[in-house]
Write an enzyme that holds these catalytic residues in place. Structure first.
Site, PDB file in Angstrom:
ATOM      1  N   PRO A  88      64.074  20.173  19.645  1.00  0.00           N
ATOM      2  CA  PRO A  88      63.816  19.443  18.730  1.00  0.00           C
ATOM      3  C   PRO A  88      63.225  20.194  17.338  1.00  0.00           C
ATOM      4  O   PRO A  88      62.197  20.503  17.793  1.00  0.00           O
ATOM      5  CB  PRO A  88      63.090  17.958  19.361  1.00  0.00           C
ATOM      6  CG  PRO A  88      63.702  18.141  20.855  1.00  0.00           C
ATOM      7  CD  PRO A  88      63.453  19.677  20.952  1.00  0.00           C
ATOM      8  N   GLU A  89      63.744  19.780  16.177  1.00  0.00           N
ATOM      9  CA  GLU A  89      63.061  20.147  15.088  1.00  0.00           C
ATOM     10  C   GLU A  89      62.421  19.162  14.359  1.00  0.00           C
ATOM     11  O   GLU A  89      62.783  17.862  14.720  1.00  0.00           O
ATOM     12  CB  GLU A  89      63.941  21.145  14.404  1.00  0.00           C
ATOM     13  CG  GLU A  89      64.709  22.358  15.231  1.00  0.00           C
ATOM     14  CD  GLU A  89      65.578  23.084  14.597  1.00  0.00           C
ATOM     15  OE1 GLU A  89      65.744  23.378  13.414  1.00  0.00           O
ATOM     16  OE2 GLU A  89      66.554  23.959  15.488  1.00  0.00           O
ATOM     17  N   LYS A 118      56.459  19.695  14.209  1.00  0.00           N
ATOM     18  CA  LYS A 118      57.398  19.225  15.374  1.00  0.00           C
ATOM     19  C   LYS A 118      56.570  18.302  16.438  1.00  0.00           C
ATOM     20  O   LYS A 118      56.869  17.948  17.175  1.00  0.00           O
ATOM     21  CB  LYS A 118      57.916  20.329  16.004  1.00  0.00           C
ATOM     22  CG  LYS A 118      59.151  21.141  15.208  1.00  0.00           C
ATOM     23  CD  LYS A 118      59.370  22.375  16.160  1.00  0.00           C
ATOM     24  CE  LYS A 118      60.150  23.309  15.272  1.00  0.00           C
ATOM     25  NZ  LYS A 118      60.685  24.532  16.052  1.00  0.00           N
ATOM     26  N   HIS A 177      64.500  13.226  34.991  1.00  0.00           N
ATOM     27  CA  HIS A 177      63.330  14.152  34.550  1.00  0.00           C
ATOM     28  C   HIS A 177      62.258  13.344  33.905  1.00  0.00           C
ATOM     29  O   HIS A 177      61.700  13.884  33.113  1.00  0.00           O
ATOM     30  CB  HIS A 177      63.788  15.354  33.897  1.00  0.00           C
ATOM     31  CG  HIS A 177      64.860  16.134  34.378  1.00  0.00           C
ATOM     32  ND1 HIS A 177      65.069  16.844  35.726  1.00  0.00           N
ATOM     33  CD2 HIS A 177      66.338  16.327  34.176  1.00  0.00           C
ATOM     34  CE1 HIS A 177      66.019  17.404  35.821  1.00  0.00           C
ATOM     35  NE2 HIS A 177      66.880  16.934  35.008  1.00  0.00           N
ATOM     36  N   ARG A 234      62.854  20.599  31.361  1.00  0.00           N
ATOM     37  CA  ARG A 234      62.033  22.142  31.572  1.00  0.00           C
ATOM     38  C   ARG A 234      60.562  22.083  31.497  1.00  0.00           C
ATOM     39  O   ARG A 234      59.933  22.948  31.869  1.00  0.00           O
ATOM     40  CB  ARG A 234      62.513  23.131  30.223  1.00  0.00           C
ATOM     41  CG  ARG A 234      64.027  23.003  30.164  1.00  0.00           C
ATOM     42  CD  ARG A 234      64.540  24.031  29.259  1.00  0.00           C
ATOM     43  NE  ARG A 234      64.159  25.608  29.691  1.00  0.00           N
ATOM     44  CZ  ARG A 234      64.424  26.424  28.858  1.00  0.00           C
ATOM     45  NH1 ARG A 234      65.230  26.339  27.921  1.00  0.00           N
ATOM     46  NH2 ARG A 234      64.117  27.643  29.236  1.00  0.00           N
ATOM     47  N   ARG A 288      57.072  42.420   2.648  1.00  0.00           N
ATOM     48  CA  ARG A 288      57.516  42.408   4.308  1.00  0.00           C
ATOM     49  C   ARG A 288      58.981  42.672   4.462  1.00  0.00           C
ATOM     50  O   ARG A 288      59.764  42.343   3.461  1.00  0.00           O
ATOM     51  CB  ARG A 288      57.136  40.736   4.731  1.00  0.00           C
ATOM     52  CG  ARG A 288      55.709  40.289   4.595  1.00  0.00           C
ATOM     53  CD  ARG A 288      55.656  38.766   4.893  1.00  0.00           C
ATOM     54  NE  ARG A 288      56.181  38.419   6.353  1.00  0.00           N
ATOM     55  CZ  ARG A 288      56.105  37.315   6.801  1.00  0.00           C
ATOM     56  NH1 ARG A 288      55.563  36.435   6.005  1.00  0.00           N
ATOM     57  NH2 ARG A 288      56.551  37.050   7.889  1.00  0.00           N
ATOM     58  N   ARG A 290      67.180  35.477  18.943  1.00  0.00           N
ATOM     59  CA  ARG A 290      67.204  34.245  18.497  1.00  0.00           C
ATOM     60  C   ARG A 290      68.945  34.150  18.221  1.00  0.00           C
ATOM     61  O   ARG A 290      69.028  35.122  17.179  1.00  0.00           O
ATOM     62  CB  ARG A 290      66.461  33.606  17.485  1.00  0.00           C
ATOM     63  CG  ARG A 290      65.110  33.531  17.904  1.00  0.00           C
ATOM     64  CD  ARG A 290      64.838  32.632  19.112  1.00  0.00           C
ATOM     65  NE  ARG A 290      65.316  31.188  19.163  1.00  0.00           N
ATOM     66  CZ  ARG A 290      64.504  30.293  18.560  1.00  0.00           C
ATOM     67  NH1 ARG A 290      63.234  30.617  18.129  1.00  0.00           N
ATOM     68  NH2 ARG A 290      64.862  29.268  18.442  1.00  0.00           N
TER      69      ARG A 290
END
Length: 284
Positions: free
Chosen positions: A2-3, A61, A95, A114, A159, A268
């Site tokens: 979740p963001e 978050k 869960h 998880r 960068r 990713r």
């Protein structure tokens, strides 16, 4: 994971249900789901009788749910956590890790397949950062005044990191994850592999605006459900069905009909349109 939009949706849901609710019992079904106090028995004891206030904050978050006497319940869902508002008689989800029954007969349940998510009980008068160390490493909120094109220019100067990887750095901006990074890069027309140091001021301004826009869209759609995320009622978010690129490998771009591609950057999964997001400079 979740963001920001998913966590903000959850915060708004809980703000409807939790204020005034009094905790009458806590059951910890998985001890490592509690980050503080380290002893779950102390967590249970100190939660008893707490009454939720209407002060509920989101930072990146993370959630901070304050009680009337000043303590707070800190929450990070991590990969698969969910906070669910249930009738006490409802069957437990498979869960469920922590149950927090209320005097009203409802329960706040923390479910986490998880087991990466955490709950923290922050004592009265203790800064949340002392208990939840991740808070100290967060950059500005995307909706903060200081988050703008010049801020990105200063952070990116010199960068060579791919811009997609940079957006996932919570020290750059808090709350952006894989889904909304891909969406923001599409919206700004920037290829995800371009080095951040090579982006000009116009591109950075587009990127800043795009990050804000896609996060606002995610909140309006009540988040994106890909695997585990639901709101406090257990209802899926709607953003995934309207996403521009994320999760749409091989499907036609909604703008130009070019098939969406997927690559891996820094481990990713990354989605983009090769036509709308051209690699306009070499990437080393």
């Amino acid at each position: 994971m979740p963001e920001l939009p998913e966590v903000e949706t959850l915060r708004r849901d809980l703000l409807i249900h939790l204020p005034g609710e009094r905790v009458v019992g806590v059951e910890v079904l998985r001890s490592d789901s509690v980050g503080y106090p380290a002893d779950p028995a102390i967590f249970i004891e100190q939660m008893q009788g707490q009454i939720f206030s209407d002060r509920m904050l989101r930072r990146g978050k993370y959630l901070l749910l304050y009680f009337a006497r000043g303590a707070a319940l800190g929450v990070h869902l991590r990969m698969s956590g969910r906070l669910l508002w249930r009738c006490g008689e409802a069957p437990l989800e498979p869960h469920t890790r922590v149950r927090i029954p209320m005097a009203s007969g409802h329960e706040l349940r923390f479910e986490d397949m998880r087991v990466f998510g955490r709950l923290w009980l922050i004592p009265v008068g203790v800064p949340p950062e002392r208990v939840m160390g991740g808070l100290t490493r967060l950059g500005p909120e995307p909706f903060a005044e200081m988050f703008d094109g010049p801020y990105l220019a200063g952070r990116f100067a010199g960068r060579n990191q791919p811009v997609k990887s940079a957006l996932l750095d919570q020290q750059l901006v808090a709350g952006v994850g894989n889904i909304y990074a891909d969406e923001a890069l599409f919206s700004s027309g920037i290829h995800p592999a371009l080095p951040v140091g090579g982006l000009d001021a116009a591109a950075l301004e587009r990127l800043h605006r795009a990050v804000v826009k896609v996060l606002e869209a995610g909140i309006a759609q009540r988040g994106a459900t890909l695997r585990n995320y639901t709101d406090a009622q257990g209802i899926n978010g709607n953003y995934a069905g309207t996403a521009w690129v994320y999760g749409r490998k091989g499907q036609p771009c909604r703008v130009c009909n070019t098939p969406i591609e997927r690559i891996r950057l820094a481990g990713r999964s990354t989605h983009f349109c090769p036509t709308c997001q051209r690699a306009q400079q070499s990437v080393q």
